[in-house]
Design an enzyme around this catalytic site. Sequence first.
Site, short mmCIF file in Angstrom:
data_model
loop_
_atom_site.label_atom_id
_atom_site.label_comp_id
_atom_site.label_asym_id
_atom_site.label_seq_id
_atom_site.Cartn_x
_atom_site.Cartn_y
_atom_site.Cartn_z
N ARG A 245 40.64 46.47 34.36
CA ARG A 245 41.73 45.75 33.71
C ARG A 245 42.97 46.64 33.72
O ARG A 245 42.89 47.86 33.50
CB ARG A 245 41.38 45.42 32.25
N GLU A 274 49.93 40.34 34.55
CA GLU A 274 49.50 39.56 35.71
C GLU A 274 50.00 38.14 35.50
O GLU A 274 49.71 37.57 34.45
CB GLU A 274 47.97 39.58 35.84
N HIS A 293 44.67 40.69 41.76
CA HIS A 293 43.43 40.41 41.02
C HIS A 293 42.51 39.44 41.80
O HIS A 293 42.24 38.32 41.35
CB HIS A 293 43.73 39.85 39.62
#
Length: 327
Positions: A245, A274, A293
């Site tokens: 993360r 993000e 991601h």
Amino acid sequence: MSEQSEKLKILVTHPATPQAAIDLLSHDYEVIFCQSVPPIRSEILEKCKGVDAVLWASHLPLDKGILDAIGPQLKVVSTRFGGTDFVDVEEFKRRKIPLGYTPCVQNDAVANMAVGLLLAAARRFHEGRLKIETNNWETYTQNWMLGQDFRNSVVGFYGFGGIAQTIAKRLSGFDIDSVLYTTRSRVSEEIEKEYNAKKVDFDTMLAQSDFIIIAAPLTKETAGVFNATAFGKMKKTAVLVNIARGGVVNQQDLYEALKTNQIFAAGLDVMTPEPLPPNDPLLSLPNIVLMPHLGSATKRTREDLAVLAAKNILHGLTGKPMPAPAY
Ligand SMILES: O=C(O)C(=O)CO
């Protein structure tokens, strides 16, 4: 009452959820979908009212507000993620609502992403492309654009669960010397032996590793631990990869460390925020490889994640223990 209206309702919060999971759910239940892409909280809040189960398919906060909106008839929720950092797990516990998640299923895909980022950052893939684009191809200088060697290197892991171990398994084929790992609790002796891994404190892992891979969940304890102090303890030749993360890294400090060549390079599949804005300073650096991601983004993995989430829900609706409970 018609048969249709007697069916329990399941909300699926993303319209592109794999059909194999929807087939499982729709056999005995009524499945309704959110349509917004990307998912938006206001649509979820509207559609979740009165449902019996939810398949949660985004990183939007899954919190008290959502549980209040659903109502007391809620029987089970499952996410389709391995991380639970966006879920108020304590609130689920307090309300005794079964919560499922999907660990392990993404180990292979995320480990492959980590190895890809590690190679790309260590061997300067992004910088190499920039050299071509800017007409600065200087192979004739011999020592141009040298990267880092994997052979005989020490690989450090921050977190050593299933994903980290899958990465270690892949890296054993690169003739690395040893693995150091920093976790709260030691893994079994068998696992240590399998990966030639040794548990060390954070500072030792930072100082001795040639490559460092962040594979720990985001928690109060892990937030921002990769900061200026940590980068100062790493080798100047070190390569950092984060597939966990973004919040585990202090991104401003990482930018400084890469800009000033305090560490050699980084590869990130996760960042803060993000989506990362296109004008973020990280994008101006040649020695960082960035992916949006995509760790679990393979067809089979996404399908397996959704199917496991669906199984969690089916078990929850019939009062059976879920295959992957989050608490
Ligand atoms: O499963 C998760 O939590 C992910 O973020 C996959 O990349």
